[in-house]
Design an enzyme around this catalytic site. Sequence first.
Site, short mmCIF file in Angstrom:
data_model
loop_
_atom_site.label_atom_id
_atom_site.label_comp_id
_atom_site.label_asym_id
_atom_site.label_seq_id
_atom_site.Cartn_x
_atom_site.Cartn_y
_atom_site.Cartn_z
N GLU A 13 0.82 -1.21 0.00
CA GLU A 13 0.00 0.00 0.00
C GLU A 13 0.85 1.26 0.00
O GLU A 13 0.45 2.29 -0.54
CB GLU A 13 -0.93 -0.01 1.22
CG GLU A 13 -2.04 1.02 1.13
CD GLU A 13 -3.08 0.85 2.23
OE1 GLU A 13 -4.02 1.66 2.26
OE2 GLU A 13 -2.96 -0.09 3.05
N HIS A 28 9.00 -26.61 0.53
CA HIS A 28 8.49 -27.77 -0.21
C HIS A 28 7.47 -27.36 -1.26
O HIS A 28 6.80 -28.23 -1.82
CB HIS A 28 7.88 -28.77 0.78
CG HIS A 28 8.87 -29.34 1.73
ND1 HIS A 28 9.57 -30.50 1.48
CD2 HIS A 28 9.32 -28.89 2.92
CE1 HIS A 28 10.40 -30.75 2.48
NE2 HIS A 28 10.26 -29.78 3.38
N LYS A 36 -12.94 1.65 -2.29
CA LYS A 36 -13.89 1.94 -1.21
C LYS A 36 -15.08 2.73 -1.74
O LYS A 36 -16.24 2.45 -1.39
CB LYS A 36 -13.20 2.75 -0.10
CG LYS A 36 -12.21 1.97 0.74
CD LYS A 36 -11.61 2.88 1.80
CE LYS A 36 -10.62 2.14 2.68
NZ LYS A 36 -10.02 3.04 3.70
#
Length: 430
Positions: free
Chosen positions: A271, A292, A403
Amino acid sequence: MHVDLGSSLDATPGVSRESLERLDGQVATAHERIETGRDNHEHGYEALNLPSTVDLDAIRTAVAPFDDAAAVLTVGIGGSALGAATFADALAGPNDPDAYFLDNVDPEHVSRLLDALPLDRTVVNVVSRSGTTAETLANFLVVRDAMADADVDWTDRTFVTTGESGNLRSLAEKHDLPSLSVPDGVPGRFSALSTVGLAVAAIQGHDLEAIRAGAADAADGLSGSLFETPAYAYGATTYALAGRGAVTNAVMPYAERLETFAEWFAQLWAESLGKDGLGQTPARALGATDQHSQLQLYRAGPRDKLVTLVRPRDYADRTIPETDLDGLSYLGGSSLGDLLDAEFEATEASLVESGVPAVRVEIDAVDERSLGSLLYEMEAACVLYGELAAVSTFTQPAVEWGKNAARGLLGGGDFEEADAVDERTSLVVE
């Protein structure tokens, strides 16, 4: 924080000692800008003053009514939750109140969590600077309703952390709720060392002074050279590597208790630095688990990655019992810590052998003081990177766009961003 840059010096992409020495002049200039911002209490830079400005007594006063809590539920999102979660997951002991975080609005998850919590012994911490964050307030309304259904008076079990005005501040005043103020000039993702990040640690009984002292030590250690400041060594090197093509930064802690730290780092880095086509994409891994899986990509995939290996130098260990099983006798008598250290060293060596840059970050232990230092220094590293890249570190316009679009779709106002949803092209295959 201890930073070893050696495994990034001769990698592909990589940096050289000479290139870092040339970069150090820019670091000195950036440090002067950072210090000016701190001295003038400028927005964003004020986050680096938190070791001296956070009011620990105010935190203790706000949480004092909840010393009987069996669980603490933080209702917040992003920076309103991740700092607190980092401390909780790293420091929680077997007798501490359990910490939970509602930082998503997945209805099934919310319902399962609320059904499992002892709501009459749960303290709810609602965190939103503006007091208008849609996800946070929606979840809080659901929590409040669940408490009513359980015949629990939510006003006896709730405190808020918010700004000086807004819906949550009004709610706290109306119902005489304990409250904390979010610090001025500190973006949410930089607020871990403030009231936002430390209230849960206080409820769990952790040493707030030690957290602050670790951060203060780191603040006092900032200087104008990357060769004298671990935070700047990390910030400058990641910036240099990104400019050479290492546009993904895989943060790989070798301690289960630091896994949430990698999530906190991911928000901070993404951000803050993802602006104007620049930045470094944070990836999260866990050693030794992801050796792995993801290590295959890091070693043999595109040469666009840096791996940040994180571990504590001191930890509680456990012996591996002796065994007569064929091929496993070498393990007996050693310890899980020996094995984890070997995995760490082997992973770093495998990256070096394949030419992938790596940076080793070590802390003394997973304790309050070391965590305070680690989080502060990563914030300082991020700010330095932003200065070197000339990006607007403390803004988040792309986040605000999303938003506004969501709020418009829900009827919370007339936002042109919401119109883009109807204009989306689709190609459906069923």
